[in-house]
Write an enzyme that holds these catalytic residues in place. Structure first.
Site, mmCIF file in Angstrom:
data_model
loop_
_atom_site.group_PDB
_atom_site.id
_atom_site.type_symbol
_atom_site.label_atom_id
_atom_site.label_comp_id
_atom_site.label_asym_id
_atom_site.label_seq_id
_atom_site.Cartn_x
_atom_site.Cartn_y
_atom_site.Cartn_z
ATOM 1 N N SER A 131 0.817 -1.208 0.000
ATOM 2 C CA SER A 131 0.000 0.000 0.000
ATOM 3 C C SER A 131 0.853 1.260 0.000
ATOM 4 O O SER A 131 1.961 1.286 0.573
ATOM 5 C CB SER A 131 -0.892 0.000 1.245
ATOM 6 O OG SER A 131 -1.490 1.258 1.468
ATOM 7 N N GLU A 133 0.367 3.579 1.793
ATOM 8 C CA GLU A 133 0.473 4.001 3.188
ATOM 9 C C GLU A 133 1.832 3.673 3.791
ATOM 10 O O GLU A 133 2.194 4.212 4.833
ATOM 11 C CB GLU A 133 -0.638 3.363 4.017
ATOM 12 C CG GLU A 133 -2.033 3.880 3.714
ATOM 13 C CD GLU A 133 -2.255 5.315 4.184
ATOM 14 O OE1 GLU A 133 -1.602 5.723 5.165
ATOM 15 O OE2 GLU A 133 -3.066 6.022 3.559
ATOM 16 N N TYR A 155 -1.891 0.845 10.134
ATOM 17 C CA TYR A 155 -2.104 0.159 8.859
ATOM 18 C C TYR A 155 -0.825 0.200 8.024
ATOM 19 O O TYR A 155 -0.363 -0.829 7.495
ATOM 20 C CB TYR A 155 -3.261 0.829 8.111
ATOM 21 C CG TYR A 155 -3.522 0.268 6.729
ATOM 22 C CD1 TYR A 155 -4.418 -0.771 6.538
ATOM 23 C CD2 TYR A 155 -2.878 0.800 5.604
ATOM 24 C CE1 TYR A 155 -4.663 -1.281 5.261
ATOM 25 C CE2 TYR A 155 -3.118 0.297 4.336
ATOM 26 C CZ TYR A 155 -4.014 -0.739 4.170
ATOM 27 O OH TYR A 155 -4.248 -1.240 2.915
#
Length: 332
Positions: A131, A133, A155
């Site tokens: 991701s 992120e 996350y």
């Protein structure tokens, strides 16, 4: 018949991935979360409808022994790890669980795939749904495969662990790749996500069912693409001659306000601002303000490119939500 093992199969990406793998002639095995109360994952019936012969295996991503046993039993040629907690907001409420199922489980699956390869002498290919992120508040933009991994959420931290473990097992001899997925949407996006909240809200306001939509910050910028395109990148990474990491993104950033404006316009509402409220309660802690990816590496090596632009994605989601309301006579 070659077999593919997919975690997170009932989610947005899992649905499109399993559908495509089955159409390509693979035997599709899905890891399904066990239920203590007898209830079924709401996405399972939809998945069964598009994947004839789907083989289901109950296993919790937090149960290392169960996950390893599934890999050994299925003996897949391809492993797609899409499972885990999929919401950044939820990861703040459940940081330990996020680390377990979105982080440590990646190591479990990688090791199980490597053990299978060692035992059988047959190559096992692995792809991790990483991701954007993992980059957090990146020092440069756009981000690519060389951008430092500096997550700013539970996350992102869990995904960063999984991302690094892919590199560890790749060095050990496993054909393991990580696709660093930027935001990607479709009508199958759950309503808990802000994009679907926006498109559903616009549809309901257009239908006269609601008058306002409450959101967090409208200034956050994201690189939004079309989910089926990103699933194609996962398959391309698995089938590539050499395993590697790939940023998958459109390269164009839009604000949440842009998304709202486009959604309301598609729903036939000109004055979106009259219907949208903001509430600080919906703002995440340590939110990365700008995420935009450079997918040059994936385009050059995998031949990947997006097929839908930003407005096309928003339009498809709004049309879906309008159709859902029409199908039930515009009842709430």
């Amino acid at each position: 018949m070659p077999a593919a093992l997919v975690t997170g199969a009932t989610g947005q990406d899992g649905y499109y991935l399993c559908q495509g793998l089955a159409a390509a002639g693979l035997e599709v095995h899905a890891v399904v979360r066990p239920s203590d109360d007898g209830t079924q994952d709401p996405g399972l019936d939809d998945l069964r409808a598009v994947v004839p012969g789907l083989v289901e295996h109950e296993a919790d991503l937090g149960d290392a022994d169960a996950l390893s046993a599934v890999v050994a039993e299925v003996a897949p040629t391809e492993v797609y790890n899409l499972g885990g907690i999929s919401s950044v907001a939820q990861s703040w409420a459940q940081p330990v669980a996020t680390g377990l199922v979105s982080g440590l489980a990646v190591g479990v699956l990688l090791d199980a795939a490597w053990q299978l390869q060692e035992r059988t002498g047959r190559q096992v290919r692995f792809v991790q749904a990483s991701s954007a992120e993992i980059f957090g508040e990146a020092p440069t933009s756009p981000q690519d495969e060389r951008t430092p991994v500096r997550p700013r959420s539970p996350y992102g931290a869990a995904k960063a662990y999984g991302h690094h473990m892919v590199g560890v097992y790749r060095a050990r001899g496993l054909h393991a790749s990580a696709v660093v997925l930027y935001n990607h949407e479709s009508p199958r996006r759950p309503e808990a996500f802000v994009t679907r909240k926006i498109t559903r809200g616009a549809a309901r306001i257009a239908a006269g069912l609601d008058s306002t939509l409450t959101l967090g910050s409208l200034d956050v910028r994201r690189d939004w693409g079309w989910a089926p395109d990103y699933v194609e990148a996962m398959v391309a990474a698995v089938r590539a001659d050499v395993p590697d990491d790939y940023v998958i993104a459109t390269g164009v950033a839009h604000t949440v306000e842009d998304f709202v404006r486009a959604a309301f316009a598609r729903a036939g509402i000109d004055d979106w601002a009259a219907h949208v409220r903001t509430d600080p309660a919906f703002v995440r802690p340590a939110e990365a303000s700008l995420q935009v990816g450079d997918s040059t590496h994936a385009r050059e090596v995998l031949g990947w490119q997006p097929t839908k632009g930003f407005t096309d994605v928003v339009d498809a989601m709004v049309d879906h939500d309008l159709a859902l309301l029409a199908a039930v006579g515009r009842r709430p």
